[in-house]
Design a protein around this motif. Structure first.
Motif, PDB file in Angstrom:
ATOM      1  N   VAL A   7       0.943  -1.202  -0.050  1.00 42.14           N
ATOM      2  CA  VAL A   7       0.051  -0.030   0.075  1.00 42.14           C
ATOM      3  C   VAL A   7       1.044   1.042   0.113  1.00 42.14           C
ATOM      4  CG1 VAL A   7      -2.022  -1.037   0.935  1.00 42.14           C
ATOM      5  CG2 VAL A   7       0.037  -0.196   2.467  1.00 42.14           C
ATOM      6  N   VAL A 305      -8.976  -1.578 -13.094  1.00 38.64           N
ATOM      7  CA  VAL A 305      -9.270  -2.816 -12.986  1.00 38.64           C
ATOM      8  C   VAL A 305     -10.521  -3.108 -13.766  1.00 38.64           C
ATOM      9  CG1 VAL A 305      -9.267  -4.843 -11.758  1.00 38.64           C
ATOM     10  CG2 VAL A 305      -7.567  -3.151 -10.816  1.00 38.64           C
ATOM     11  N   SER A 309     -11.904  -3.364  -8.453  1.00 32.61           N
ATOM     12  CA  SER A 309     -10.575  -3.881  -7.646  1.00 32.61           C
ATOM     13  C   SER A 309     -10.606  -5.004  -6.704  1.00 32.61           C
ATOM     14  CB  SER A 309     -10.075  -2.595  -7.146  1.00 32.61           C
ATOM     15  OG  SER A 309     -10.711  -2.219  -6.496  1.00 32.61           O
ATOM     16  N   ILE A 313      -7.790  -7.704  -4.862  1.00 33.55           N
ATOM     17  CA  ILE A 313      -7.238  -7.140  -3.662  1.00 33.55           C
ATOM     18  C   ILE A 313      -7.482  -8.335  -2.823  1.00 33.55           C
ATOM     19  CG2 ILE A 313      -7.667  -5.507  -1.774  1.00 33.55           C
ATOM     20  CD1 ILE A 313      -8.101  -3.234  -3.786  1.00 33.55           C
ATOM     21  N   ILE A 323      -2.175  -4.943  -1.197  1.00 37.44           N
ATOM     22  CA  ILE A 323      -1.962  -4.031  -2.107  1.00 37.44           C
ATOM     23  C   ILE A 323      -3.024  -2.607  -1.812  1.00 37.44           C
ATOM     24  CG2 ILE A 323      -0.939  -5.117  -4.001  1.00 37.44           C
ATOM     25  CD1 ILE A 323      -3.593  -4.610  -5.576  1.00 37.44           C
ATOM     26  N   ALA A 325      -6.100   0.105  -2.691  1.00 32.46           N
ATOM     27  CA  ALA A 325      -7.343   0.264  -3.612  1.00 32.46           C
ATOM     28  C   ALA A 325      -7.060   1.743  -4.125  1.00 32.46           C
ATOM     29  CB  ALA A 325      -8.500   0.409  -2.660  1.00 32.46           C
ATOM     30  N   LYS A 331     -11.787   4.471  -5.582  1.00 36.47           N
ATOM     31  CA  LYS A 331     -11.518   3.094  -4.564  1.00 36.47           C
ATOM     32  C   LYS A 331     -11.787   1.901  -5.327  1.00 36.47           C
ATOM     33  CE  LYS A 331     -12.559   1.655  -0.054  1.00 36.47           C
ATOM     34  NZ  LYS A 331     -11.184   1.617   0.350  1.00 36.47           N
ATOM     35  N   GLN A 334      -9.641   1.092  -9.020  1.00 42.35           N
ATOM     36  CA  GLN A 334      -8.239   1.071  -9.308  1.00 42.35           C
ATOM     37  C   GLN A 334      -7.723   0.195  -8.336  1.00 42.35           C
ATOM     38  OE1 GLN A 334      -7.350   5.169  -9.722  1.00 42.35           O
ATOM     39  NE2 GLN A 334      -8.382   5.534 -11.739  1.00 42.35           N
ATOM     40  N   ILE A 335      -6.291  -0.050  -8.770  1.00 40.07           N
ATOM     41  CA  ILE A 335      -5.282  -0.356  -7.559  1.00 40.07           C
ATOM     42  C   ILE A 335      -4.315   0.428  -7.645  1.00 40.07           C
ATOM     43  CG2 ILE A 335      -6.079  -2.871  -7.676  1.00 40.07           C
ATOM     44  CD1 ILE A 335      -3.615  -3.381  -9.549  1.00 40.07           C
ATOM     45  N   ARG A 336      -3.467   0.524  -6.287  1.00 43.73           N
ATOM     46  CA  ARG A 336      -2.388   1.207  -6.228  1.00 43.73           C
ATOM     47  C   ARG A 336      -1.160   0.566  -5.660  1.00 43.73           C
ATOM     48  NH1 ARG A 336      -3.204   6.447  -2.686  1.00 43.73           N
ATOM     49  NH2 ARG A 336      -4.574   5.058  -1.564  1.00 43.73           N
ATOM     50  N   ILE A 337       0.030   0.532  -6.074  1.00 44.73           N
ATOM     51  CA  ILE A 337       0.918  -0.393  -5.625  1.00 44.73           C
ATOM     52  C   ILE A 337       2.288   0.476  -5.453  1.00 44.73           C
ATOM     53  CG2 ILE A 337       2.428  -2.413  -6.092  1.00 44.73           C
ATOM     54  CD1 ILE A 337       0.267  -3.588  -7.964  1.00 44.73           C
TER      55      ILE A 337
END
Length: 360
Positions: A7, A305, A309, A313, A323, A325, A331, A334-337
């Motif tokens: 995250v 996604v 997502s 997740i 990871i 969201a 939220k 999408q994903i954020r890494i």
């Protein structure tokens, strides 16, 4: 296997943190007075390590705040009489601009659509700003602001102060401090430390502006006036009892990074960034939010996604991989890494392999 956190902050703690926490307990760091010589030595060590790691000019002052968010208010109160200019390409850069407006400043905002950069070039600027604020790395969207565009602003408005948010960028993304007057970050992202500490780096030009506004009676003496922060920093102290533990830990982790070498840290980050962006283009249910290569963050990768997502997740959680969201309205889609220095090449490679195997 313990969970691995990707995250974008708070994120995985730096891999040496456990040893430094043990040392802090042994040395009774949390019990020392912030007026003692022991604290001064601790503060000086952290300041010197940061100065070496980030190549901060000797004439720039380094002060500590409660968070990077606090710096928004401190800049508005201490560095601006009336006007500021803000380039917004995500929620955090937008919140900064709104903080200036909340404190009564005429904050002009240039906004970009999601995944794009709000650039100075071509922008219709309606007022002469006293301070221009850029976000080098927008944590919400994974957009990186190109230096060349920021340089254009400095050339057109040479008298303005240049402020830079490097919260989720430093030390991974290099910074030419000579081009900026107010640079700030917090420690729970790239430095892999517990939250609760902000670092604010200010130029002589910024200090002079604060002195002018103070002399003119335009700085309300609220919490953490910049001139008082600087006065205490010069003798390696703080205004009030600070987060001594985090200042100690920051100095130790900065020392670890110096030992590894910032060039190596940045080289590894670019390799991991390439893996993540390739994943987003190769996976049939993912697509990169930021499609222009020169705008893609070095440290926060964001993808759309297909189908939402949550399934991805949850799948990764079952594999002990956590990871982020998407942020705010994104939220669920999408994903954020995070791609921070504590995330090893092997961990990112394993994460990429897991995601490539996933399908709804």
């Amino acid at each position: 296997m313990p969970q691995l956190f990707f995250v974008p902050g708070p994120s995985a703690t730096y891999f040496t943190l456990e040893d430094h926490l043990k040392s802090a307990l042994k040395e009774q760091v949390m019990a020392i007075s912030h007026r003692s010589q022991a604290f001064k030595d601790l503060y000086q060590n952290t300041q010197e390590n940061l100065r070496s790691l980030l190549e901060i000019p000797a004439e720039y002052e380094i002060v500590f705040t409660t968070s990077a968010t606090e710096v928004w208010d401190r800049m508005a109160e201490n560095l601006v009489d009336e006007t500021s200019l803000h380039f917004v390409h995500g929620s955090f850069s937008d919140k900064c601009a709104k903080a200036f407006q909340r404190l009564g400043k005429k904050a002009e905002i240039i906004t970009a659509e999601a995944g794009k950069c709000a650039k100075f070039e071509g922008a219709n600027i309606r007022q002469t700003p006293e301070l221009i604020h850029f976000t080098l790395n927008e944590t919400a969207t994974g957009v990186k602001h190109p230096y060349a565009d920021m340089q254009k602003a400095r050339e057109q408005f040479p008298n303005a102060l240049m402020a830079l948010d490097v919260v989720s960028a430093t030390p991974t993304t290099p910074i030419d401090f000579q081009q900026f007057d107010s640079v700030y970050f917090s420690v729970q992202k790239c430095f892999g430390l517990p939250s609760g500490l902000g670092v604010w780096i200010v130029s002589p030009k910024a200090i002079q502006k604060a002195e002018q506004l103070t002399a003119d009676g335009k700085v309300y003496p609220s919490y953490h006036p910049l001139l008082e922060l600087v006065e205490k920093s010069k003798v390696y102290q703080t205004i009030e009892t600070p987060n001594t533990l985090n200042i100690y830990l920051l100095g130790k982790v900065a020392e670890d990074m110096l030992r590894k070498g910032v060039t190596q840290i940045r080289r590894e980050a670019l390799y991991k960034k390439t893996l993540l962006q390739k994943l987003f283009t190769d996976h049939p249910q993912l697509s990169p939010l930021v499609t222009e290569a020169d705008l893609q963050s070095d440290t926060v990768a964001v993808a759309n996604v297909e189908g939402g997502s949550a399934p991805l997740i949850e799948y990764l959680k079952s594999k002990q991989m956590v990871i982020g969201a998407g942020y705010g309205k994104a939220k669920a889609s999408q994903i954020r890494i995070a791609n921070f220095p504590t995330h090893s090449k092997e961990q990112i490679e394993y994460l990429v392999d897991l995601i490539m195997e996933w399908r709804i």
